[in-house]
Design an enzyme around this catalytic site. Structure first.
Site, mmCIF file in Angstrom:
data_model
loop_
_atom_site.group_PDB
_atom_site.id
_atom_site.type_symbol
_atom_site.label_atom_id
_atom_site.label_comp_id
_atom_site.label_asym_id
_atom_site.label_seq_id
_atom_site.Cartn_x
_atom_site.Cartn_y
_atom_site.Cartn_z
ATOM 1 N NE ARG A 25 50.167 10.050 33.712
ATOM 2 C CZ ARG A 25 51.286 10.617 34.119
ATOM 3 N NH1 ARG A 25 51.832 11.674 33.509
ATOM 4 N NH2 ARG A 25 52.159 9.776 34.841
ATOM 5 C CB SER A 63 48.703 1.001 32.875
ATOM 6 O OG SER A 63 48.130 2.194 32.885
ATOM 7 C CE LYS A 89 53.950 5.686 35.592
ATOM 8 N NZ LYS A 89 52.319 5.541 35.816
HETATM 9 C C1 LIG Z 1 47.681 5.158 27.293
HETATM 10 C C2 LIG Z 1 47.950 4.861 28.458
HETATM 11 N N1 LIG Z 1 48.656 3.665 29.041
HETATM 12 C C3 LIG Z 1 49.371 3.949 30.315
HETATM 13 C C4 LIG Z 1 49.224 4.995 31.160
HETATM 14 C C5 LIG Z 1 49.720 4.821 32.536
HETATM 15 O O1 LIG Z 1 48.852 5.102 33.388
HETATM 16 P P1 LIG Z 1 48.762 4.872 35.046
HETATM 17 O O2 LIG Z 1 49.551 3.221 35.268
HETATM 18 O O3 LIG Z 1 47.569 4.968 35.681
HETATM 19 O O4 LIG Z 1 49.791 5.516 35.323
HETATM 20 P P2 LIG Z 1 49.584 7.084 35.472
HETATM 21 O O5 LIG Z 1 49.488 7.726 34.086
HETATM 22 O O6 LIG Z 1 48.386 7.494 36.427
HETATM 23 O O7 LIG Z 1 50.770 7.631 35.840
HETATM 24 C C6 LIG Z 1 48.471 5.796 30.366
HETATM 25 N N2 LIG Z 1 48.398 7.020 31.494
HETATM 26 N N3 LIG Z 1 48.117 6.008 29.440
HETATM 27 C C1 LIG Z 2 52.141 7.933 31.763
HETATM 28 C C2 LIG Z 2 53.197 6.975 31.420
HETATM 29 N N1 LIG Z 2 52.787 5.590 31.516
HETATM 30 C C3 LIG Z 2 53.782 4.523 31.403
HETATM 31 S S1 LIG Z 2 55.226 5.560 30.557
HETATM 32 C C4 LIG Z 2 54.404 6.982 30.765
HETATM 33 C C5 LIG Z 2 55.083 8.335 30.344
HETATM 34 C C6 LIG Z 2 55.232 8.359 28.938
HETATM 35 O O1 LIG Z 2 55.761 9.840 28.471
HETATM 36 P P1 LIG Z 2 56.564 9.885 27.309
HETATM 37 O O2 LIG Z 2 56.089 9.502 26.146
HETATM 38 O O3 LIG Z 2 57.137 11.420 27.345
HETATM 39 O O4 LIG Z 2 57.832 8.983 27.468
#
Ligand SMILES: Cc1ncc(COP(=O)(O)OP(=O)(O)O)c(N)n1
Ligand SMILES: Cc1ncsc1CCOP(=O)(O)O
Length: 522
Positions: free
Chosen positions: A39, A108, A137
């Site tokens: 990511r 997601s 995030k």
């Molecule tokens: C396993 C997993 N779940 C949810 C997310 C979040 O993805 P997204 O909604 O595209 O947000 P960003 O990651 O792009 O900020 C994820 N990355 N992985």
């Molecule tokens: C990428 C993403 N999407 C929903 S929450 C999140 C961040 C999760 O990070 P953490 O495990 O540090 O709370």
């Protein structure tokens, strides 16, 4: 087939100072990460590509699949095992057309509509979140909460779509996340996705290994309620024996019962606790919650007179008790009476795992969102549920804890067994706070159950001690003492009944339990 158990989502911006990204990835894989998502939110395409290629080589050496966040082009370029897209990224149907057969697509999902769409789009897995709040995030949708995850997981029944939870998942809340999110149909998460808990660690190998350990103890549990109770089968006889053992343990060990309760029945509750042989502490201030939680015993949270300072104490006390695996008894008094109570109860149950929820039919109906039984303030209207046994069992499954539905007949369920108790006396209904006293009796017995189980294996358990027996014991102690008090010649009505009740709790014998308990296990 991808093993989604421990799903690492990378986040280079969170690396501790001096920590090399590739070294951190290597260590995380050594620690047991089962799938990796690259990511990169602020990286040029060429740098993203380079990182993805080098990360892929490391993942390949560990035979661990690598998924790319958002960028189908990069996934294609590095021959990744999959892509993960968000709600505003490339649609699944187009990604599917662009990617080679067999490439995994994850989406997601934050709510039922998004989940329904993901299922009909034919995704391979969903990332449900955010489960908890997170600073990794900026969230633009509500936190789902572990109970909310369970509701969503139910939708996956009959599909082959896998699911991981994401957002704020840490070692300290992992067992609660896994346990609390199992659906009423027994569908559990296939894994958890974490960023900061591994990436921000100076020891990513250890961080991953500890998470793996919790994941595998939860998996080996078998029974959905294993994390909450210690036996698989109960009979009326074994329950009575267990209750007597716990009752004696309370008297022998005088466990601490921390109670955040209402100001109507606080003295009655404390007196009943002492009479049973336990030691009450009625502390409400946030600053003292952690210290109190370290002492073996149990916590009772009763929202009868919900004031802001006590509420803050409840939020913290429950989390501290969970961390110590102490039983948490929750009495959502009058939850149906106001929106404020309803939303407070939801926040509390989303924050920590209750071990026992106790309420009358009206309160439990409000908690379950059922309109079969109505309430007025803190009282139930009418004669209760048509099928109270199924209601108690289903609510226990939904909330993943023991449920006590109090009334003329008390129904106590751990989600599998239902104990039907028919002891008690009408005078209990004519003194204030008898429901609150019942909560104190349950908490005292759960504290005894915790002490009794001290030597037992704590792995994979959210709470120590058999809280099903604790709940039954607390109710039997109160209702049988009430029967004995009502028989006394000096008891003329509610005014003389209450002190007699305290005396009978104080002198209650195992023999009285054996002779008087009217219990059926269904
Ligand atoms: C396993 C997993 N779940 C949810 C997310 C979040 O993805 P997204 O909604 O595209 O947000 P960003 O990651 O792009 O900020 C994820 N990355 N992985
Ligand atoms: C990428 C993403 N999407 C929903 S929450 C999140 C961040 C999760 O990070 P953490 O495990 O540090 O709370």
């Amino acid at each position: 087939m991808i093993d989604y158990s421990l799903y690492l989502v990378t986040g280079r911006e969170l690396l501790p100072q001096g920590q090399d990204y590739f070294d951190s990835l290597e260590q995380s894989l050594q620690g047991g990460v089962t799938v990796v998502q690259i990511r990169e939110k602020n990286t040029d395409t060429s740098e993203f590509l380079d990182i993805a290629l080098r990360s892929k080589a490391i993942c390949d050496r560990h035979n661990v699949p690598m998924i790319v966040n958002d960028r189908v082009d990069i996934a294609l370029a590095v021959q990744a095992s999959g892509v993960h897209v968000g709600q505003t990224d490339m649609p699944v149907s187009i990604a599917r057309k662009l990617l080679p057969r067999g490439t995994v697509i994850g989406v997601s999902c934050n709510n039922i509509q998004e989940l329904d769409k993901a299922i009909s789009d034919g995704v391979d897995y969903v990332g449900i979140g955010a489960v908890w709040s997170t600073t990794t995030k900026t969230l633009n949708k509500p936190v789902v909460g572990v109970r909310g995850v369970g509701e969503l997981l139910r939708k996956l029944d009959g599909t082959s779509v896998k699911a991981v939870g994401i957002g704020g998942i840490k070692l300290k809340n992992l067992l609660r996340t896994l346990h609390g999110s199992v659906s009423t149909t027994n569908r559990a998460l296939d894994g958890v996705a974490v960023v900061s808990e591994i990436v921000a660690s100076t020891r990513p190998r250890e961080a991953a290994a500890k998470l793996c350990e919790v994941l595998s103890t939860f998996r080996s549990g078998g029974s959905i309620i294993k994390a909450m109770r210690t036996r698989s089968e109960y009979t009326a006889g074994s329950v009575i024996d267990g209750v007597i053992q716990i009752m004696n343990c309370v008297r022998d060990h005088n466990p601490l019962v921390h109670q955040i309760t209402n100001n109507v029945s606080i003295a009655q509750s404390a007196n009943a606790t002492i009479a049973l042989g336990a030691s009450p502490i009625m502390a409400t201030t946030v600053q003292e919650m952690e210290d109190i939680s370290r002492i073996n015993g149990a916590l009772l949270v009763n929202i009868g007179t919900l004031v802001p300072t006590a509420y803050e104490g409840m939020v913290v006390a429950g989390s501290c008790a969970n961390a110590q695996k102490k039983p948490v008894v929750f009495d959502p008094v009058g939850v149906g009476a106001s929106h404020f109570r309803q939303s407070s109860v939801n926040t509390l149950l989303d924050t920590w795992q209750a071990s026992v929820i106790k309420g009358n039919a009206g309160e439990l109906a409000a908690l379950a969102g059922s309109n079969e039984v109505q309430s007025k303030g803190v009282d139930t209207i009418g004669s209760g549920f048509k099928d109270p046994v199924s209601f108690a069992r289903n609510l226990a499954r939904k909330e993943r804890c023991v449920v006590v539905m109090s009334g003329k007949i008390d129904y106590i369920s751990d989600g599998t067994n239902v104990a039907v108790l028919s002891n008690g006396h009408q005078l209990l209904g004519q003194i204030t706070g008898s429901g609150c006293i019942a909560g104190s009796c349950i908490a005292s017995h759960c504290a005894g159950a915790m002490i009794l189980a001290q030597g037992e294996d704590k792995e994979g358990k959210l709470v120590i001690g058999d809280v099903f027996l604790g709940a039954i014991g607390g109710i039997l102690a109160l209702t049988i003492s009430a029967e004995l008090a009502a028989l006394r010649e000096d008891v003329k009505g509610p005014g003389t009944f209450f002190p007699a009740l305290i005396d009978e709790l104080f002198t209650l014998t195992p023999r009285s339990i054996q002779e008087r308990a009217r219990i059926q296990i269904q």
